[in-house]
Design a protein around this motif. Structure first.
Motif, short mmCIF file in Angstrom:
data_model
loop_
_atom_site.label_atom_id
_atom_site.label_comp_id
_atom_site.label_asym_id
_atom_site.label_seq_id
_atom_site.Cartn_x
_atom_site.Cartn_y
_atom_site.Cartn_z
N GLN A 60 -28.46 -0.62 -16.60
CA GLN A 60 -28.01 0.77 -16.57
C GLN A 60 -29.13 1.67 -16.05
N ASN A 89 -25.82 14.90 -15.17
CA ASN A 89 -25.99 13.56 -14.61
C ASN A 89 -26.25 13.71 -13.12
N ARG A 93 -23.90 7.37 -9.99
CA ARG A 93 -22.93 6.62 -10.78
C ARG A 93 -22.69 7.32 -12.10
N ALA A 94 -21.55 7.04 -12.70
CA ALA A 94 -21.24 7.61 -14.00
C ALA A 94 -22.15 7.01 -15.06
N GLY A 95 -22.50 7.82 -16.04
CA GLY A 95 -23.36 7.35 -17.12
C GLY A 95 -22.59 6.49 -18.10
N GLY A 96 -23.34 5.76 -18.92
CA GLY A 96 -22.73 4.92 -19.95
C GLY A 96 -22.59 5.67 -21.25
N LEU A 97 -22.81 4.95 -22.35
CA LEU A 97 -22.75 5.57 -23.67
C LEU A 97 -24.15 6.07 -24.02
N TRP A 98 -24.29 7.41 -24.07
CA TRP A 98 -25.57 8.03 -24.33
C TRP A 98 -25.59 8.63 -25.73
N GLU A 117 -20.37 10.21 -23.38
CA GLU A 117 -19.86 8.94 -22.85
C GLU A 117 -19.28 9.14 -21.46
N ARG A 118 -19.73 8.30 -20.53
CA ARG A 118 -19.19 8.24 -19.17
C ARG A 118 -19.23 9.60 -18.49
N SER A 120 -19.61 11.94 -15.55
CA SER A 120 -19.40 11.74 -14.12
C SER A 120 -20.62 12.20 -13.32
#
Length: 454
Positions: A60, A89, A93-98, A117-118, A120
């Protein structure tokens, strides 16, 4: 780089991940000892799950930008501020679970936590939280700590940003009315009769010692050469009300209920709030005010001019208890200030040796006032010098020394008020005016000779 990232992720196993690895190793050992192939296969699956999670977390990538807005940035003690943290962000790419945690000083309470979460690409997530200013001081908010976790909660990866913001918690200012009965401290913006000094010739110019902040263009060089001290000349100027505010900040002179509760009785906080309220009130009325503590005089930042209301509150916000054993430094500064007008002294637990020097340092016009801590009332309210309550003998000695100090000040002509924990600054200010009215008017300073009038 990928191998290092994988090692970092593997070393960031959560408690659940460590337990899963321990269970996998145990199953593998039992399977090998007992010859059970199924247990070995199950162990491999259990051990592979944290490894796969670590690979996923290591892959990630994130690019995050943050910005903080604190409203208000200068917060009166006891009030609440709102903080807006905008997390953007900036990756493709879209972020994961932060999992996001805001770093805060312990004095401001618990650290707020958020889940994003996610997010964009290019999107911004607004995060809000509130702060309660329970203690004075300048505090740093942030940076934001980001934690990446896998869907199973087995691996945790952390990273901290660098963006911070500042919050200044200043003392509360109580609204006051009138002059508190203090002669020469009221002020009316400098309006009133004019006071002038005769200048019949160069040798007749009235001079005094140079004080910090004086205009260098007023230096009188002949008097300086004659006395060996830097002297300035006194020119015609409008009469302006003046006063000196003296604040005792010694740690040994104050009682506190401890740092654990914001509602605990604290004589130092009461004195700072009183000094801030009285100082701002006098400055707004146009009085020339000098503020002195037991450690010396408070001046504007970088020596730029005199203290205004905002500068005064900023200095009081970062004022901490001093380690000075006595008032000698502050009293000497008060003596050198030589301000025409009353001295308003906010004192803690003082002894006879403290107030003797204080009374001798004052000889100017106006009614000097000392507001002292009522030791009995504050001790009964739960305040103390340490975590343990005072012994009966120590309490009796403390109260006896203060009674002697109060008697010495009153015998020197000072007006002395003892403040209790339930009394507010405006109530004490009103008592000052009532006490002065009951004592009768204060005799004004004698007029200047006829030849010295404008």
């Amino acid at each position: 780089m990928a191998r290092t990232r994988l090692a970092d992720a593997a070393s960031s196993l959560t408690l659940r991940g460590r337990c899963l690895v321990a269970a996998g190793l145990t199953l593998g050992l039992l399977g090998a000892v007992l010859g059970e192939r199924a247990l070995v296969q199950l162990a491999l699956f259990v051990l592979a799950l944290p490894l796969v999670s670590a690979v996923g977390v290591a892959r990630q990538r994130f690019r995050v930008a943050t910005r903080r807005t604190v409203t208000p940035a200068r917060l009166p003690r006891g009030e609440t501020a709102e903080v807006l943290v905008e997390v953007a962000n900036t990756d493709r790419r879209a972020g994961g679970l932060w999992l996001l945690t805001e770093q805060l000083p312990a004095e401001l309470g618990r650290r707020p936590q958020f889940v994003v979460e996610r997010l964009s690409p290019g999107a911004t997530a607004p995060l809000r939280y509130r702060l309660h200013g329970t203690r004075r001081g300048r505090f740093t908010l942030g940076p934001l700590r980001l934690r990446l976790v896998d869907p199973f909660g087995l691996v945790l990866r952390t990273a901290a940003g660098s963006d911070t913001a500042s919050l200044l918690v200043v003392p509360r200012v109580r609204p006051l009315q009138g002059t508190g009965g203090l002669s020469g401290a009221g002020g009316n913006g400098g309006e009133g009769g004019r006071r002038s000094i005769a200048v019949h010739g160069e040798d007749d110019v009235s001079t005094r010692e140079y004080r910090y902040g004086d205009d260098l263009r007023l230096v009188h060089w002949r008097a300086t050469a004659r006395t060996g001290e830097l002297m300035v000349r006194l020119e015609e100027r409008p009469w302006r009300a003046a006063a000196t505010l003296f604040l005792d900040t010694r740690l040994s002179a104050h009682l506190t209920g401890g740092r654990g509760s914001a509602q605990a009785p604290d004589t130092l906080e009461w004195a700072v709030e009183a000094a801030a309220s009285i100082g701002v009130h006098l400055l707004q009325r146009g009085a020339a005010l000098r503020v002195v503590t037991d450690a010396g005089e408070l001046t504007a930042p970088l020596g730029r001019g005199t203290l205004g209301p905002d500068e005064l509150l900023d200095r009081f916000a970062e004022l901490e208890a001093s380690r000075y054993p006595g008032l000698q430094v502050g009293v000497e500064t008060l003596r050198r200030a030589a301000v025409d007008g009353p001295a308003i002294c906010l004192l803690g637990l003082v002894g006879p040796e403290d107030v003797t020097a204080l009374a001798r340092a004052r000889s100017g016009p106006g009614s000097d006032v000392a507001v002292v801590v009522d030791a009995v009332a504050w001790l009964d309210a739960g305040a103390t010098r340490s975590r343990r309550p005072l012994s009966p003998s120590a309490r009796a000695e403390l109260v006896g020394r203060q009674e002697q100090a109060v008697a010495l000040l009153r015998s020197a002509g000072w007006q002395v008020l003892a403040v209790r924990p339930e009394q507010t600054v405006d109530q004490v200010w009103g008592r000052l005016g009532a006490a002065t009215s009951a004592a009768g008017p204060v005799t004004p300073p004698p007029p200047l000779p006829t030849g010295a009038q404008a």
